[in-house]
Every structure is written in C-alpha cells, then in structure tokens.
Design an enzyme around this catalytic site. Structure first.
Site, PDB file in Angstrom:
ATOM      1  N   SER A 151      20.366   4.797  -0.031  1.00 46.38           N
ATOM      2  CA  SER A 151      20.506   3.489   0.630  1.00 46.38           C
ATOM      3  C   SER A 151      21.948   3.333   1.070  1.00 46.38           C
ATOM      4  CB  SER A 151      20.151   2.361  -0.351  1.00 46.38           C
ATOM      5  OG  SER A 151      20.544   1.108   0.183  1.00 46.38           O
ATOM      6  N   TYR A 165      21.831  -1.741  -8.549  1.00 49.63           N
ATOM      7  CA  TYR A 165      21.034  -1.001  -7.556  1.00 49.63           C
ATOM      8  C   TYR A 165      21.938  -0.065  -6.762  1.00 49.63           C
ATOM      9  CZ  TYR A 165      18.201  -0.248  -3.311  1.00 49.63           C
ATOM     10  OH  TYR A 165      17.524   0.318  -2.247  1.00 49.63           O
TER      11      TYR A 165
HETATM   12  N1  LIG Z   1      13.506  -1.798   2.438  1.00 49.62           N
HETATM   13  C1  LIG Z   1      14.800  -1.601   2.585  1.00 49.62           C
HETATM   14  O1  LIG Z   1      15.501  -2.389   3.261  1.00 49.62           O
HETATM   15  C2  LIG Z   1      15.441  -0.380   1.976  1.00 49.62           C
HETATM   16  C3  LIG Z   1      16.776  -0.090   2.320  1.00 49.62           C
HETATM   17  C4  LIG Z   1      17.393   1.036   1.777  1.00 49.62           C
HETATM   18  C5  LIG Z   1      16.693   1.844   0.905  1.00 49.62           C
HETATM   19  N2  LIG Z   1      15.400   1.539   0.577  1.00 49.62           N
HETATM   20  C6  LIG Z   1      14.711   2.443  -0.355  1.00 49.62           C
HETATM   21  O2  LIG Z   1      13.540   2.911   0.275  1.00 49.62           O
HETATM   22  C7  LIG Z   1      12.556   3.213  -0.717  1.00 49.62           C
HETATM   23  C8  LIG Z   1      11.240   2.539  -0.350  1.00 49.62           C
HETATM   24  O3  LIG Z   1      11.448   1.142  -0.319  1.00 49.62           O
HETATM   25  P1  LIG Z   1      10.443   0.115   0.406  1.00 49.62           P
HETATM   26  O4  LIG Z   1      11.275  -0.875   1.107  1.00 49.62           O
HETATM   27  O5  LIG Z   1       9.393   0.857   1.139  1.00 49.62           O
HETATM   28  O6  LIG Z   1       9.837  -0.635  -0.860  1.00 49.62           O
HETATM   29  P2  LIG Z   1       8.364  -0.709  -1.474  1.00 49.62           P
HETATM   30  O7  LIG Z   1       7.376  -1.062  -0.422  1.00 49.62           O
HETATM   31  O8  LIG Z   1       8.488  -1.584  -2.668  1.00 49.62           O
HETATM   32  O9  LIG Z   1       8.086   0.786  -1.904  1.00 49.62           O
HETATM   33  C9  LIG Z   1       8.472   1.328  -3.113  1.00 49.62           C
HETATM   34  C10 LIG Z   1       7.357   2.224  -3.582  1.00 49.62           C
HETATM   35  O10 LIG Z   1       7.795   2.917  -4.761  1.00 49.62           O
HETATM   36  C11 LIG Z   1       6.722   2.930  -5.676  1.00 49.62           C
HETATM   37  N3  LIG Z   1       7.280   2.997  -7.022  1.00 49.62           N
HETATM   38  C12 LIG Z   1       8.075   2.093  -7.629  1.00 49.62           C
HETATM   39  N4  LIG Z   1       8.347   2.487  -8.873  1.00 49.62           N
HETATM   40  C13 LIG Z   1       7.719   3.677  -9.051  1.00 49.62           C
HETATM   41  C14 LIG Z   1       7.604   4.570 -10.140  1.00 49.62           C
HETATM   42  N5  LIG Z   1       8.181   4.328 -11.336  1.00 49.62           N
HETATM   43  N6  LIG Z   1       6.876   5.703  -9.972  1.00 49.62           N
HETATM   44  C15 LIG Z   1       6.262   5.944  -8.791  1.00 49.62           C
HETATM   45  N7  LIG Z   1       6.323   5.138  -7.733  1.00 49.62           N
HETATM   46  C16 LIG Z   1       7.043   4.006  -7.870  1.00 49.62           C
HETATM   47  C17 LIG Z   1       5.953   1.641  -5.433  1.00 49.62           C
HETATM   48  O11 LIG Z   1       4.574   1.772  -5.772  1.00 49.62           O
HETATM   49  P3  LIG Z   1       4.032   1.417  -7.252  1.00 49.62           P
HETATM   50  O12 LIG Z   1       4.634   0.094  -7.610  1.00 49.62           O
HETATM   51  O13 LIG Z   1       2.554   1.411  -7.108  1.00 49.62           O
HETATM   52  O14 LIG Z   1       4.482   2.534  -8.130  1.00 49.62           O
HETATM   53  C18 LIG Z   1       6.092   1.459  -3.929  1.00 49.62           C
HETATM   54  O15 LIG Z   1       5.010   2.016  -3.225  1.00 49.62           O
HETATM   55  C19 LIG Z   1      13.150   2.767  -2.047  1.00 49.62           C
HETATM   56  O16 LIG Z   1      13.730   3.872  -2.701  1.00 49.62           O
HETATM   57  C20 LIG Z   1      14.235   1.791  -1.626  1.00 49.62           C
HETATM   58  O17 LIG Z   1      15.253   1.670  -2.595  1.00 49.62           O
HETATM   59  C21 LIG Z   1      14.767   0.439   1.093  1.00 49.62           C
END
Ligand SMILES: NC(=O)c1ccc[n+]([C@@H]2O[C@H](COP(=O)([O-])OP(=O)(O)OC[C@H]3O[C@@H](n4cnc5c(N)ncnc54)[C@H](OP(=O)(O)O)[C@@H]3O)[C@@H](O)[C@H]2O)c1
Length: 260
Positions: A151, A165
C-alpha cells in the site's frame, strides 16, 4: 484473417492463486487473470464470496476453484498451494492480496488486538504464503511469479490514524524486496504493487460516503479520482506476466498520482 486486437492471453496454460479473492481488489485480479487464460484458485476465509468469484469466472468461460484458507495459518496456506497443484497441476502465479485495515485511532488508543491481527494477516500472512508458494514454484522448471499487495500507506506516504496498518504494509514492501533477491535464482520473480485509494469500502474514512470520497479525491489527487480495482489488477498482471521478465523486487505504485 481477423485478429482480436484487445484480447490478450498472457496466462494461457498457467495457474494462479489469489488470496482475498472473494471481494474488492482480489476479485478483480482473479477475474483479470482468468480473462487472460489462467486457471485461478481463489482463497479467503469466507466460502460464499469465493464461490461468487468462481461463478463469475466460470460464467465468463474460465476455470476456477475456491479454497477456504486463513493466510495467518501456515497449514491453511500450505493446503491452498497443495489444492492448487492437485487440481490444476502447477502454481505459476501467486498474488498475496489478503489484508485488513484496522485504523482510525492514534497509536496510544489502538486496541492491542488490532495491532496483532493486522500483523498476523498483513505480514505473517504474506510471509507464510511466500514460503509455501516458493517451495512449490522452485520444484517447477518454469519457476513462477509472485505479486504481493502492499500500500502507499507503507513506505510511500504517511497518514494519521494508520500507523499500525502502515507498518504492516511497509513490511510487505521490504519483505518483497528481500524475498525477490533470495529467490530470483530459483526462477521466481517476486514484486509488489502499492495501491493508493481504491474503490472498495477499505478506502472510506469513518462516516464517509462514496460521494464524499469522490469529492476528497477530486480535491486532493492529481488524477482527480481514486483507482479502480481493474487498474490495480492491470498492474498486478503486468508484473506477473512475461511482459515483466526482468522486473524483480519492484514496488509499483498505482495511486492516481497521490505520491507523484
Ligand atoms: N482499498 C484500498 O484503498 C487499498 C489501498 C491500498 C492497499 N489495499 C490492500 O489491497 C488488499 C485488498 O483490499 P480490498 O480493498 O480489496 O479489501 P477487501 O475487499 O476487504 O478484501 C480483503 C480480502 O482479504 C480477505 N482476507 C482478510 N483476512 C484474511 C485472512 N486472514 N485470510 C485469508 N483472506 C483474508 C477477505 O476475505 P475474508 O474476510 O473472507 O477472509 C477479503 O476478501 C489488502 O491487502 C489491502 O490492504 C487496499
């Protein structure tokens, strides 16, 4: 002769494993990989969202398998890699996208549990996944490619209320570079993508609506909007593909110019 100019198939006959693929960025990555010919194994803790991703991929003519796994547990990530190889025969691409954001509070007020859970999922989860994936890929003549999702909150920017984070995501960026050096000799390329704000609920500030977020992006981001999940997926596919065969240990920022 007709040529499908926009139809790329960089991942035909390859198998990819995407963690956190039941929603958001992970789902977009899984769909994009499948659209370019990959067999895709989607992993996460909850079954239903994974099954929805599989249905979307199969509906578009692709092949996918859902595997429930908690990335903070070594046995689960090892089982996910084993299931991938059992089902599709190899593991060519892995995307370590699963992650959580527990923020909003300054360091002194962050519940200790939020520190531990973010470390366990965002850092230990990537480490354990890398171990299981590399151990498989280095047995394969063609090696493999791994992309970790960090990130801009990590090494690239600073934001109040997100120190824990940010520390986990900085660790992902640094772990990626070290692992890349350790394993390029095994024929495995390891890189990271660092998104800025992306159109998922994770980028909403407490109490903020999507319209509020769009206003904030217009006012603060050079591009005037946040990134789509497809834009992040495109960067991941580039790094995972043979378009990037000499790209090793990089951390590709996709952030609407936020850190430009
Ligand atoms: N959205 C943003 O603005 C942003 C910006 C920078 C980086 N990111 C990064 O991008 C990635 C995806 O984020 P997103 O925005 O798509 O959020 P999201 O929709 O909440 O996706 C996160 C996914 O990770 C899974 N997960 C969480 N804990 C887990 C575990 N212990 N084991 C296996 N799976 C797990 C969740 O599914 P379950 O709960 O079913 O396990 C969910 O499908 C993350 O690493 C986040 O930090 C996001």
């Amino acid at each position: 002769m007709t040529t499908a100019l926009n139809h790329r198939t960089r991942f035909t006959d390859r198998t990819a494993l995407v963690t956190g693929a039941g929603s958001g960025i992970g789902r977009a990555i899984a769909l994009a990989l499948a659209a370019e010919g990959a067999n895709v194994v989607v992993a996460g803790r909850r079954r239903d969202p994974l099954d929805e991703t599989v249905t979307l991929i199969e509906g578009a003519g692709g092949k996918a398998l859902a595997v429930t796994a908690d990335v903070s547990l070594a046995t689960d990530v090892q089982a996910a890699v084993a299931a991938t190889v059992d089902h599709f025969g190899s593991l060519d691409v892995a995307v370590n996208n699963a992650g959580v954001f527990r923020g909003g509070a300054p360091v002194a007020d962050l519940p200790e549990e939020d520190w531990h859970s973010q470390l366990a999922i965002n850092v230990t989860g990537v480490f354990l996944a890398l171990q299981a994936q590399v151990r498989q890929m280095r047995t394969q003549p063609a090696g493999g490619a791994i992309v970790n999702i960090a990130s801009t909150f990590g090494v690239h920017t600073r934001h109040p209320g997100a120190a824990a984070y940010a520390a986990t995501k900085a660790a992902v960026s640094v772990l990626t570079r070290g692992a890349a050096l350790d394993h390029i000799g095994d024929g495995i390329r390891i890189n990271a993508v660092s998104p800025g704000a992306v159109e998922t609920p994770m980028s909403l500030r407490p109490g903020e609506s999507e319209a509020d977020r769009a206003d904030r992006a217009r006012a603060t981001l050079p591009l005037g909007r946040i990134s789509t999940t497809q834009e992040v997926a495109a960067a991941v596919l580039y790094l995972a593909s043979d378009d990037a065969t000499s790209v090793v240990g990089t951390d590709l920022v996709v952030d609407s110019g936020g850190t430009a």
